[in-house]
Write an enzyme that holds these catalytic residues in place. Sequence first.
Site, mmCIF file in Angstrom:
data_model
loop_
_atom_site.group_PDB
_atom_site.id
_atom_site.type_symbol
_atom_site.label_atom_id
_atom_site.label_comp_id
_atom_site.label_asym_id
_atom_site.label_seq_id
_atom_site.Cartn_x
_atom_site.Cartn_y
_atom_site.Cartn_z
ATOM 1 C CG PHE A 114 2.722 -2.606 1.252
ATOM 2 C CD1 PHE A 114 3.616 -2.194 0.275
ATOM 3 C CD2 PHE A 114 2.499 -3.961 1.414
ATOM 4 C CE1 PHE A 114 4.265 -3.120 -0.521
ATOM 5 C CE2 PHE A 114 3.148 -4.893 0.617
ATOM 6 C CZ PHE A 114 4.028 -4.468 -0.353
ATOM 7 C CE LYS A 115 8.691 -3.624 -0.036
ATOM 8 N NZ LYS A 115 8.048 -2.545 -0.844
ATOM 9 C CG ASP A 116 6.110 -0.106 8.289
ATOM 10 O OD1 ASP A 116 7.298 -0.470 8.381
ATOM 11 O OD2 ASP A 116 5.761 1.083 8.150
#
Length: 473
Positions: A114-116
């Site tokens: 999810f960091k993208d």
Amino acid sequence: MHYISTRTQGQGAPKRFCEILLEGLAPDGGLYLPAHYPQVDAATLGRWRALPYADLAFEILSLYVDDIPAADLRAICRKTYTAEVFGTEAIVPLKRLEDGLYLQALSNGPTLAFKDMAMQLLGNLFEYELARRGEQLNIFGATSGDTGSAAEYAMRGKKGVRVFMTSPEGRMSPFQQAQMFSLLDDNIHNIAIRGVFDDCQDLVKAVSNDLPFKQHYKIGTVNSINWARLVAQVVYYFAGYVQASTADDQQVSFCVPSGNFGNVCAGHVARMMGLPIAQLVVATNENDVLDEFFRTGRYRVRTSADTHETSSPSMDISKASNFERFVFDLLGRDGARVAGLFGKAIAQDGFFDLRADPAFAKAASDYGFASGKSTHADRLVTIADTWARYGVMVDTHTADGLKVAQYHRQAGVPMVVLETALPIKFASTIVEALGREPERPAKFVGIEDLPKRVLVMDADVAALKAYIVAACA
Ligand SMILES: *Cc1c(COP(=O)(O)O)cnc(C)c1O
């Protein structure tokens, strides 16, 4: 919109978005937050239902960013959130597991975590702002996996930015190593350190503490306390809400696999903006600093000896770096008190306790927080159960979220569990749980065989500085 520090005591001029974009902590050691939360009413929410994700992102960011012209900000959002980069037109599609229980896919970006979602936007914002200022930035960090690769995939090929990312030699999974080291862009420097993750972090600290070097070589970071990352994450709570609800005043709950409290803090901001969120359920692994707080009122940071290495490694934290933001709101934005708790009590005693404070009960009653903990055994059972029941394979972090969500479901309130990574990133635990390998998205087939570029170095500050100097020449 102005930004203030969580430790603000009236002094220091408030700042605007682009001023804090390239900064880390506030000068007083606090974290930046907007001076107020813009309110979104049901009619606005109704209008936003039809928007493509990139335009929804623009609408929400516009409430917080008033020093980038609207046309430019819209272009940045449209360039960031594309089906090409995130795999679907919906960007963050909801998957129904059964009535009232959903998974929200946040991990179809370039590094499958999810960091993208935030980092891809940050890369484009950095490039824009650095060009406007005519400046350069050298991002220097340490990673044991997800953050480093998300940063590299966001910054690769960006003008004005170089990334120097240290990682412990041989300690990342073969998949993670292949992901990072196969980036051959000129501005990406992978440095494997002969040592462990703490050695990498010590190197970053040593370089950052050398202020003249830091200033001269424009050394910066992309850590999770960056406000721009947080506000980018607010967008997917709105996108998840509109998919899980049918009316603009319906309540929806979210369950969030948590480590540094960055992801769920964005949920808190969305709720403060008026998004009808019933509960924000914080799911931790064996490193249960946050679960302990929400159950007891006691926030106790762990020593590194007391921090467990688990099969959901991206949640292995000793303290939750974004948590201070929530405590600031919980205590009525009393910066002096927050400075006392985080600047003093934590530094001296390693903990603080709000059990006796009437504000503590409000975490649940007024702010919607609940929590729970999941262990390796829970993770294995949940992965197997989710596969058997729904034919859906989840990663270890998402499994922690699903496990904890089960205890907090309320009749008539949809529960959305945030999927924070794809199973392929944590294949060995999937094999342990299911006796089979996770499927690999087509674009990652054979990445272990791609040419790699990585420099192996000793944990030597002088050598590392010399390398940075040479790369900047
Ligand atoms: C970073 C990460 C988390 C934890 O998110 P926080 O914002 O630190 O709470 C959870 N799952 C995965 C897969 C991650 O990469």
